[in-house]
Design a protein around this motif. Structure first.
Motif, PDB file in Angstrom:
ATOM      1  N   GLN A 185      -0.580  -0.774 -13.738  1.00  0.00           N
ATOM      2  CA  GLN A 185      -1.456  -0.240 -12.695  1.00  0.00           C
ATOM      3  C   GLN A 185      -1.894  -1.386 -11.795  1.00  0.00           C
ATOM      4  OE1 GLN A 185      -2.685   2.829 -11.817  1.00  0.00           O
ATOM      5  NE2 GLN A 185      -3.964   1.832 -10.275  1.00  0.00           N
ATOM      6  N   CYS A 186      -2.017  -1.088 -10.488  1.00  0.00           N
ATOM      7  CA  CYS A 186      -2.655  -2.050  -9.599  1.00  0.00           C
ATOM      8  C   CYS A 186      -4.118  -2.144 -10.016  1.00  0.00           C
ATOM      9  CB  CYS A 186      -2.552  -1.596  -8.146  1.00  0.00           C
ATOM     10  SG  CYS A 186      -3.406  -2.718  -7.026  1.00  0.00           S
ATOM     11  N   THR A 187      -4.611  -3.360 -10.163  1.00  0.00           N
ATOM     12  CA  THR A 187      -5.959  -3.489 -10.697  1.00  0.00           C
ATOM     13  C   THR A 187      -6.857  -4.321  -9.785  1.00  0.00           C
ATOM     14  OG1 THR A 187      -7.208  -4.184 -12.647  1.00  0.00           O
ATOM     15  CG2 THR A 187      -5.168  -5.336 -12.216  1.00  0.00           C
ATOM     16  N   GLU A 188      -6.468  -4.368  -8.494  1.00  0.00           N
ATOM     17  CA  GLU A 188      -7.334  -5.002  -7.488  1.00  0.00           C
ATOM     18  C   GLU A 188      -7.507  -3.949  -6.401  1.00  0.00           C
ATOM     19  OE1 GLU A 188      -8.398  -8.397  -7.332  1.00  0.00           O
ATOM     20  OE2 GLU A 188      -9.549  -7.768  -5.595  1.00  0.00           O
ATOM     21  N   TYR A 189      -8.755  -3.628  -6.075  1.00  0.00           N
ATOM     22  CA  TYR A 189      -8.971  -2.551  -5.091  1.00  0.00           C
ATOM     23  C   TYR A 189      -8.281  -2.906  -3.773  1.00  0.00           C
ATOM     24  CZ  TYR A 189     -10.866   0.851  -1.991  1.00  0.00           C
ATOM     25  OH  TYR A 189     -10.953   1.862  -1.062  1.00  0.00           O
ATOM     26  N   CYS A 190      -7.398  -1.996  -3.307  1.00  0.00           N
ATOM     27  CA  CYS A 190      -6.542  -2.332  -2.174  1.00  0.00           C
ATOM     28  C   CYS A 190      -6.518  -1.236  -1.126  1.00  0.00           C
ATOM     29  CB  CYS A 190      -5.126  -2.604  -2.687  1.00  0.00           C
ATOM     30  SG  CYS A 190      -4.461  -1.241  -3.658  1.00  0.00           S
ATOM     31  N   GLY A 191      -7.509  -0.359  -1.149  1.00  0.00           N
ATOM     32  CA  GLY A 191      -7.565   0.679  -0.131  1.00  0.00           C
ATOM     33  C   GLY A 191      -7.575   2.066  -0.750  1.00  0.00           C
TER      34      GLY A 191
ATOM     35  N   GLN B  23       0.855  -1.192   0.000  1.00  0.00           N
ATOM     36  CA  GLN B  23       0.000   0.000   0.000  1.00  0.00           C
ATOM     37  C   GLN B  23       0.891   1.242   0.000  1.00  0.00           C
ATOM     38  OE1 GLN B  23      -2.317  -1.006   3.493  1.00  0.00           O
ATOM     39  NE2 GLN B  23      -4.159  -1.185   2.255  1.00  0.00           N
ATOM     40  N   TRP B  24       1.018   2.027  -1.037  1.00  0.00           N
ATOM     41  CA  TRP B  24       0.443   1.908  -2.353  1.00  0.00           C
ATOM     42  C   TRP B  24       1.540   2.193  -3.336  1.00  0.00           C
ATOM     43  CZ3 TRP B  24      -2.523   3.760   1.729  1.00  0.00           C
ATOM     44  CH2 TRP B  24      -3.705   3.042   1.979  1.00  0.00           C
ATOM     45  N   TRP B  25       2.398   1.185  -3.474  1.00  0.00           N
ATOM     46  CA  TRP B  25       3.543   1.289  -4.379  1.00  0.00           C
ATOM     47  C   TRP B  25       4.046  -0.108  -4.702  1.00  0.00           C
ATOM     48  CZ3 TRP B  25       8.626  -0.045  -2.575  1.00  0.00           C
ATOM     49  CH2 TRP B  25       8.685  -0.372  -1.227  1.00  0.00           C
TER      50      TRP B  25
ATOM     51  N   ILE C 193      -4.225  -7.817  -0.867  1.00  0.00           N
ATOM     52  CA  ILE C 193      -4.174  -8.297  -2.252  1.00  0.00           C
ATOM     53  C   ILE C 193      -4.090  -7.103  -3.200  1.00  0.00           C
ATOM     54  CG2 ILE C 193      -5.385  -9.578  -4.056  1.00  0.00           C
ATOM     55  CD1 ILE C 193      -6.710 -11.230  -1.898  1.00  0.00           C
ATOM     56  N   HIS C 194      -3.102  -7.123  -4.067  1.00  0.00           N
ATOM     57  CA  HIS C 194      -2.989  -6.169  -5.168  1.00  0.00           C
ATOM     58  C   HIS C 194      -3.001  -6.984  -6.457  1.00  0.00           C
ATOM     59  CE1 HIS C 194      -1.584  -3.034  -2.292  1.00  0.00           C
ATOM     60  NE2 HIS C 194      -0.972  -4.053  -1.707  1.00  0.00           N
ATOM     61  N   SER C 195      -2.990  -6.310  -7.587  1.00  0.00           N
ATOM     62  CA  SER C 195      -2.920  -7.049  -8.841  1.00  0.00           C
ATOM     63  C   SER C 195      -2.031  -6.315  -9.836  1.00  0.00           C
ATOM     64  CB  SER C 195      -4.320  -7.260  -9.417  1.00  0.00           C
ATOM     65  OG  SER C 195      -4.262  -8.207 -10.463  1.00  0.00           O
TER      66      SER C 195
ATOM     67  N   GLU D 253      -5.631   4.526  -1.619  1.00  0.00           N
ATOM     68  CA  GLU D 253      -4.842   5.063  -2.739  1.00  0.00           C
ATOM     69  C   GLU D 253      -4.624   4.025  -3.845  1.00  0.00           C
ATOM     70  OE1 GLU D 253      -4.245   8.021  -3.335  1.00  0.00           O
ATOM     71  OE2 GLU D 253      -4.633   8.998  -1.418  1.00  0.00           O
ATOM     72  N   HIS D 254      -5.580   3.110  -3.980  1.00  0.00           N
ATOM     73  CA  HIS D 254      -5.502   2.089  -5.033  1.00  0.00           C
ATOM     74  C   HIS D 254      -5.271   2.720  -6.411  1.00  0.00           C
ATOM     75  CE1 HIS D 254      -6.904  -0.880  -7.919  1.00  0.00           C
ATOM     76  NE2 HIS D 254      -7.925  -0.118  -8.218  1.00  0.00           N
ATOM     77  N   ALA D 255      -5.969   3.827  -6.669  1.00  0.00           N
ATOM     78  CA  ALA D 255      -5.869   4.442  -8.005  1.00  0.00           C
ATOM     79  C   ALA D 255      -4.480   5.031  -8.243  1.00  0.00           C
ATOM     80  CB  ALA D 255      -6.926   5.528  -8.172  1.00  0.00           C
ATOM     81  N   ARG D 256      -3.794   5.426  -7.160  1.00  0.00           N
ATOM     82  CA  ARG D 256      -2.445   5.994  -7.324  1.00  0.00           C
ATOM     83  C   ARG D 256      -1.412   4.915  -7.007  1.00  0.00           C
ATOM     84  NH1 ARG D 256      -4.718  10.297  -4.361  1.00  0.00           N
ATOM     85  NH2 ARG D 256      -5.379  12.040  -5.667  1.00  0.00           N
ATOM     86  N   MET D 257      -1.564   3.769  -7.612  1.00  0.00           N
ATOM     87  CA  MET D 257      -0.592   2.684  -7.446  1.00  0.00           C
ATOM     88  C   MET D 257      -0.171   2.222  -8.839  1.00  0.00           C
ATOM     89  SD  MET D 257      -0.831  -0.637  -4.980  1.00  0.00           S
ATOM     90  CE  MET D 257       0.384  -1.940  -5.164  1.00  0.00           C
ATOM     91  N   ALA D 258       0.493   3.143  -9.521  1.00  0.00           N
ATOM     92  CA  ALA D 258       0.885   2.886 -10.908  1.00  0.00           C
ATOM     93  C   ALA D 258       2.350   2.462 -10.965  1.00  0.00           C
ATOM     94  CB  ALA D 258       0.667   4.148 -11.739  1.00  0.00           C
TER      95      ALA D 258
HETATM   96 CU1  CUA Z   1      -2.815  -2.076  -4.855  1.00  0.00          CU
HETATM   97 CU2  CUA Z   1      -4.958  -1.620  -5.772  1.00  0.00          CU
END
Ligand code: CUA
Length: 338
Positions: A207-213, A132-134, A172-174, A215-220
């Protein structure tokens, strides 16, 4: 659907493909052997579906028009009769449907088998950890002097398959770099594997493509594919420890770093215990900060250190509350870490 509507539907379906041609995460054109067969399959299954839809719609419309032309009036209830050629149509319908389904299934299974593993043994393995989130990217090597870590960017040589071992440091991230590969989750407590290969040099967004909290959207992240020589030069430079500060301000900045940042961040050759945050040994060589949220400029770096929560609310970097001169010094120091 009328015949006319059918004729206009295809360009409408294809229009988004053209509109997405320049989008960084578009998946309709791909650049490597892990992703290309799936793209061909995508277009192939789309074409089969369109043909089947047009064929069925055309036959229904033709049947209705033919009966109208003959002036047939339907009774309230149509009796089911054997004979008369109806069974022949059922046979054709079921037969053609089976052909379409079998072709689609066999093709899909063949593509899955084809991209499951790399065509040749991979020469490079990167351990990628979602956090989270990198993204932590560790380049292992039997020679400890050639090991290094970077963050939010993967560099690979073109034309070689690269093994990516995926783990999670929290939830979980993706991992998803659509031009090179589909999605693979990072799951706490287990190692998932995928592989990537780029046919051409370039920067491919991920991009992270599993909702992870929060700042999920800013996990590029991005994958930088270079010629083998350029990749080797990059890896050599990354494996080197940080250079010593040359100016008084940078020297002061190094002390600020050790006092305020080194609990979480490593700079190899200076402070190597911080594991929670990204390794900053060569942070100045990276084009972005905060998992793609900021460009790596002096102003953005200063803004990020002075108030990380304002830029990426909820992220796990605490505000270090530095004095003005200390902030300037630590930024000057980090800028030397090329
Ligand atoms: Cu990590 Cu979404």
């Amino acid at each position: 659907m009328s015949r006319r509507a059918g004729a206009t539907a295809l360009p409408l379906m294809l229009a988004p493909a053209a509109a997405h041609a320049g989008a960084p995460l578009q998946y309709l054109t791909t650049q490597g052997p892990r992703a290309d067969p799936a793209t061909v399959l995508l277009w192939g299954l789309t074409a089969i579906s369109v043909v089947v839809t047009l064929l069925v719609s055309g036959l229904v419309v033709a049947g209705v028009l033919a009966r109208r032309a003959r002036g047939v009036r339907e009774p309230a209830e149509v009796p089911v009769l054997s004979g008369g050629g109806g069974m022949r149509w059922l046979g054709w319908g079921v037969g053609l449907t089976m052909v379409a389904l079998v072709v689609s299934t066999v093709w899909t299974v063949a593509v899955i088998a084809q991209v499951n593993g790399p065509p040749r043994p991979s020469t490079l393995t990167i351990d990628v950890h979602g956090a989270q989130w990198w993204w932590r990217a560790a380049y292992g090597n039997p020679d400890p002097r050639l090991r290094f870590e970077t963050a939010n960017e993967l560099h690979i040589p073109v034309g070689s398959p690269v093994r990516v071992r995926l783990q999670s440091e929290d939830v979980i991230h993706s991992f998803w770099a659509p031009a090179l590969t589909g999605k693979t989750d990072t799951i706490p407590g287990r190692v998932n594997e995928t592989w990537i290969e780029a046919t051409r040099p370039g920067r491919y967004m991920g991009q992270c493509t599993e909702y992870c909290g929060l700042e999920h959207a800013r996990m590029a992240f991005f994958v930088q594919a270079d010629t083998p020589a350029a990749y080797a030069a990059w890896a050599r430079a990354q494996a080197a420890p940080a250079g010593a500060p040359r100016t008084a301000e940078a020297l002061q900045g190094e002390q600020v770093f050790e006092a305020h940042c080194a609990q979480c961040h490593t700079v190899r050759g200076v402070a190597e215990r911080g594991r929670k945050g990204p390794d900053l040994t060569h942070v100045a060589s990276r084009p972005t900060l905060a998992a793609g949220a900021l460009p790596n400029t002096v102003a953005a770096l200063g803004g990020w250190i002075s108030d990380p929560q304002a830029i990426k609310p909820g992220n796990h970097m605490p505000t270090p509350y530095l004095s003005g001169p200390d902030l300037q010094a630590v930024v000057a120091y980090l800028e030397t870490l090329k």
